[in-house]
Scaffold this motif. Structure first.
Motif, PDB file in Angstrom:
ATOM      1  N   GLY A 109       0.802  -1.219   0.000  1.00  0.00           N
ATOM      2  CA  GLY A 109       0.000   0.000   0.000  1.00  0.00           C
ATOM      3  C   GLY A 109       0.834   1.267   0.000  1.00  0.00           C
ATOM      4  O   GLY A 109       2.062   1.223  -0.036  1.00  0.00           O
ATOM      5  N   PRO A 110       0.115   2.405   0.036  1.00  0.00           N
ATOM      6  CA  PRO A 110      -1.359   2.513   0.007  1.00  0.00           C
ATOM      7  C   PRO A 110      -1.904   2.307  -1.400  1.00  0.00           C
ATOM      8  O   PRO A 110      -1.149   2.331  -2.369  1.00  0.00           O
ATOM      9  CB  PRO A 110      -1.598   3.945   0.492  1.00  0.00           C
ATOM     10  N   CYS A 117      -1.204   1.357   5.205  1.00  0.00           N
ATOM     11  CA  CYS A 117      -0.161   0.555   4.579  1.00  0.00           C
ATOM     12  C   CYS A 117       0.597  -0.176   5.686  1.00  0.00           C
ATOM     13  O   CYS A 117       0.340   0.037   6.870  1.00  0.00           O
ATOM     14  CB  CYS A 117       0.787   1.429   3.759  1.00  0.00           C
ATOM     15  N   ASN A 136      -1.659  -3.772   8.160  1.00  0.00           N
ATOM     16  CA  ASN A 136      -1.845  -2.331   8.017  1.00  0.00           C
ATOM     17  C   ASN A 136      -1.684  -1.651   9.379  1.00  0.00           C
ATOM     18  O   ASN A 136      -2.640  -1.504  10.128  1.00  0.00           O
ATOM     19  CB  ASN A 136      -3.237  -2.028   7.440  1.00  0.00           C
TER      20      ASN A 136
END
Length: 256
Positions: A109-110, A117, A136
């Motif tokens: 991520g993001p 992320c 995350n």
């Protein structure tokens, strides 16, 4: 119920980065992603242990065939020590048996211009990636490209989450004690039809036609039409590859 702290999903997925890789026994563009998520509930220890239990106990895979890769850390974020500790202390792995990966492979991520992320674990069986465990635990102030360039600020999230994705086709092949996704019940019928219609077709081209024809059907069913940009361009690209590998008989293929 997407208001829950624990969620599972099955979703259609398409990997544009794998188009040129299709033709061997393990790569496909369209596949079904099996996902499970935690929103401020369980975290790294439970996720890693459950993944190992699913692979070894539910699918019967020898643990020696499984490889985990862990985020090695960089100037912005330290190495994922928590995941390493679980793999070593709870799963009994040796540190030398765990591969460390850079931010481009083991930091997810993001997905947009900013957002959640975090470090990820890529899971391999016999050298083939079958899933990713994403943790995350950070928030990025910029896009993925900016993150890779070291141009973003990362802050810790007050509520960390888990995002796990497992590829159905590759798992199905493993469950059948094989390594060929095109020999599974999911893809073998189409493969057989293509080979019977075009008997002189090489196996590599047969796999490409199997994958691309299936992918085209799902893209069109979802409303994608041939265009010169975006998803429409991907559809055009698949159609061109179908014609290149199938010749004049490409569109005479009919699936019973």
């Amino acid at each position: 119920d997407f208001g829950s702290r624990r969620v599972i999903s099955i979703q259609k997925s398409f990997r544009t980065t794998d188009i040129e890789e299709v033709g061997d026994k393990t790569h496909d563009t369209f596949f079904e992603m099996l996902g499970y998520f935690s929103f401020g509930d369980y975290f790294k220890k439970e996720t890693i242990i459950w993944c190992q239990e699913f692979l070894t106990q539910s699918l019967g895979i020898d643990s020696k065939r499984i490889l985990y890769t862990v985020f090695a850390g960089n100037e912005q974020v330290s190495r994922d020590e928590e995941s390493l500790r679980v793999l070593i202390q709870d799963l009994g792995l040796k540190e030398d048996d765990i591969k460390l990966g850079a931010v481009d492979d083991n930091f997810w991520g993001p997905t947009g211009n900013q957002g959640p992320c975090g470090p990820s674990i890529e899971v391999y069986v016999d050298g083939v990636e079958i899933g990713t465990l994403v943790f995350n635990e950070r928030f990025s102030s910029g896009s993925r490209e900016q993150l890779l360039a070291g141009q973003v600020q990362l802050t810790r999230l007050s509520q960390a989450g888990v995002d796990v994705g497992l590829g159905l086709e590759r798992l199905t092949a493993l469950a059948g004690d094989g390594d060929d996704v095109y020999a599974t019940d999911l893809l073998r019928p189409l493969m057989i039809k293509i080979k019977s219609t075009l008997p002189s077709l090489e196996d590599c081209s047969a796999r490409i036609l199997t994958d691309h024809l299936r992918a085209v059907v799902f893209l069109v069913a979802d409303g994608v039409r041939p265009l010169n940009k975006g998803a429409g361009y991907i559809l055009r690209r698949l159609l061109r590859r179908i014609i290149a590998h199938g010749g004049d008989n490409s569109f005479s293929l009919a699936v019973d």
